[in-house]
Design a protein around this motif. Structure first.
Motif, PDB file in Angstrom:
ATOM      1  N   SER A 177       0.846  -1.188   0.000  1.00  0.00           N
ATOM      2  CA  SER A 177       0.000   0.000   0.000  1.00  0.00           C
ATOM      3  C   SER A 177       0.884   1.242   0.000  1.00  0.00           C
ATOM      4  CB  SER A 177      -0.916   0.003   1.224  1.00  0.00           C
ATOM      5  OG  SER A 177      -1.841  -1.069   1.169  1.00  0.00           O
ATOM      6  N   SER A 222      -9.863  -1.729  -9.259  1.00  0.00           N
ATOM      7  CA  SER A 222     -10.281  -0.934  -8.110  1.00  0.00           C
ATOM      8  C   SER A 222     -11.576  -1.472  -7.516  1.00  0.00           C
ATOM      9  CB  SER A 222     -10.464   0.529  -8.513  1.00  0.00           C
ATOM     10  OG  SER A 222     -11.486   0.643  -9.488  1.00  0.00           O
ATOM     11  N   SER A 223     -11.620  -1.571  -6.185  1.00  0.00           N
ATOM     12  CA  SER A 223     -12.875  -1.809  -5.473  1.00  0.00           C
ATOM     13  C   SER A 223     -13.585  -0.483  -5.261  1.00  0.00           C
ATOM     14  CB  SER A 223     -12.600  -2.479  -4.125  1.00  0.00           C
ATOM     15  OG  SER A 223     -11.936  -3.705  -4.298  1.00  0.00           O
ATOM     16  N   TRP A 258      -9.007   1.789  -3.287  1.00  0.00           N
ATOM     17  CA  TRP A 258      -8.818   0.472  -2.700  1.00  0.00           C
ATOM     18  C   TRP A 258      -8.831  -0.531  -3.849  1.00  0.00           C
ATOM     19  CZ3 TRP A 258     -11.132   4.491  -0.402  1.00  0.00           C
ATOM     20  CH2 TRP A 258     -10.814   4.756   0.935  1.00  0.00           C
ATOM     21  N   SER A 283      -5.041  -7.491  -1.450  1.00  0.00           N
ATOM     22  CA  SER A 283      -5.578  -6.141  -1.607  1.00  0.00           C
ATOM     23  C   SER A 283      -4.525  -5.125  -1.196  1.00  0.00           C
ATOM     24  CB  SER A 283      -6.848  -5.958  -0.770  1.00  0.00           C
ATOM     25  OG  SER A 283      -6.578  -6.178   0.604  1.00  0.00           O
ATOM     26  N   THR A 285      -3.959  -0.510  -0.835  1.00  0.00           N
ATOM     27  CA  THR A 285      -4.602   0.802  -0.775  1.00  0.00           C
ATOM     28  C   THR A 285      -3.629   1.871  -1.232  1.00  0.00           C
ATOM     29  OG1 THR A 285      -5.909   0.065   1.125  1.00  0.00           O
ATOM     30  CG2 THR A 285      -5.804   2.438   0.730  1.00  0.00           C
TER      31      THR A 285
END
Length: 327
Positions: A177, A222-223, A258, A283, A285
């Motif tokens: 991230s 992207s979420s 995210w 995942s 960020t």
């Protein structure tokens, strides 16, 4: 696949006290290409096979080369370790017959060097491995001091048929991230802060008993936020019971949001066939807090400037309207 050999190592030998800072002339002229970079064979116990390696001398001088096999292993960070033949239990270096221990290749010429491998009758089924090195054997120039002796090699990946297990999997997958960078890295690679270096780390393990050549890729979406993309990680050969790392920086990383990232690995029965697929997700960020802070500070500075200007204007107007005491 015709490509320059992936294994290039330098063997340093000390020939005397350095009398000159100039590198040896013979080392400068070492420009050899081997085809193929990897030889894959399948040989039954008690039988043999023949193969050849093509040597291309791209230099302007003739190449004198010594030829010899060695064992090798590969660390997870993809550094190679070389040992004497027979050092590892999965070695096939002692099975390789070197028909020409020294070869001479004229400048700009190509030569095919024959080899043979003889598998013992009681050889264990599975993968057995070695590297055949071609090392500069030219006579060093006098008074050159410490000499760099270059060498280049072809991997030999031999499978003895029997109870074969060809299996690999993803051990770990992470994408870093990012919260404090200001802009994306240059297109040609990573850069130091404040550039955005979104690193990835993918660990792949070979849990079988034969080598696998793994092709890998990462895709992200992207979420919430903006950006999607991917990167092809190329291919590497993983020996049985070992782990290899795919590591690097995402090209053109996203700016904000995210994200879900998916790693895909593929492998098959040889280095050109990829018919087994494994996947893993993670995942990460990306929130540009520094840009947010800069914007907030900019807004506050603008507000303070406007507030100060308005206050100064009110004071100025008030002074202009104040009646003269003498009137």
């Amino acid at each position: 696949m015709k490509a320059k050999i992936a294994l290039i190592a330098a063997l340093v030998t000390v020939a005397g006290i350095a009398l000159s800072a100039a590198p040896p002339a013979y080392a400068q002229g070492f420009d050899i290409t081997l085809v193929p970079a990897k030889v894959e064979l399948e040989v039954q116990p008690g039988q043999g096979a023949e193969f050849s390696i093509e040597i291309r001398n791209n230099a302007t001088d003739a190449a004198e080369l010594s030829v010899y096999p060695m064992d090798y292993s590969v660390n997870p960070d993809n550094t190679f370790i070389f040992e004497e033949p027979g050092y590892y239990s999965y070695s096939c270096a002692t099975w390789i017959e070197i028909k020409e221990e020294t070869v001479s290749i004229p400048a700009g010429s190509v030569a095919n060097i024959p080899f043979a491998v003889n598998v013992p009758a009681g050889a264990e089924p599975g993968g057995h491995f070695a590297v055949i090195f071609f090392q500069d054997a030219s006579t060093p120039q006098p008074d050159q001091g410490a000499e760099l002796t270059p060498r280049i090699g072809t991997q030999v990946l031999l499978t003895v048929p029997g109870d074969i297990v060809r299996e690999g999997g993803i051990v770990d997958f992470t994408v870093e991230s990012d919260y404090f960078s200001l802009w994306a890295p240059p297109a040609d690679g990573s850069a130091g802060w404040p550039a955005r270096n979104t690193g990835y780390h993918l660990e792949v393990e070979n849990t079988g008993n034969v080598h696998i050549t793994v092709s890998a890729a990462i895709n992200y979406r992207s979420s919430f936020g903006f950006g999607s993309g991917g990167v092809d990680l190329g291919a590497m050969t993983i020996l049985p019971g070992t782990v290899r790392y795919f590591e690097g920086i995402l090209p053109s990383p996203p700016l904000f949001g995210w994200f879900k990232a998916e790693a895909v690995i593929m492998y098959g029965p040889d280095q050109f066939t990829f018919d087994v697929e494994k996947r893993a997700e993670t995942s990460f960020t990306v929130i540009p807090f520094l840009w947010i802070l800069i914007i907030i500070l900019g807004v506050l500075a603008l507000w303070a400037a406007i507030h100060f200007a308005r206050k100064k204007l009110r004071v100025s107007v008030k002074l202009e309207r104040k009646p003269d005491k003498g009137s």
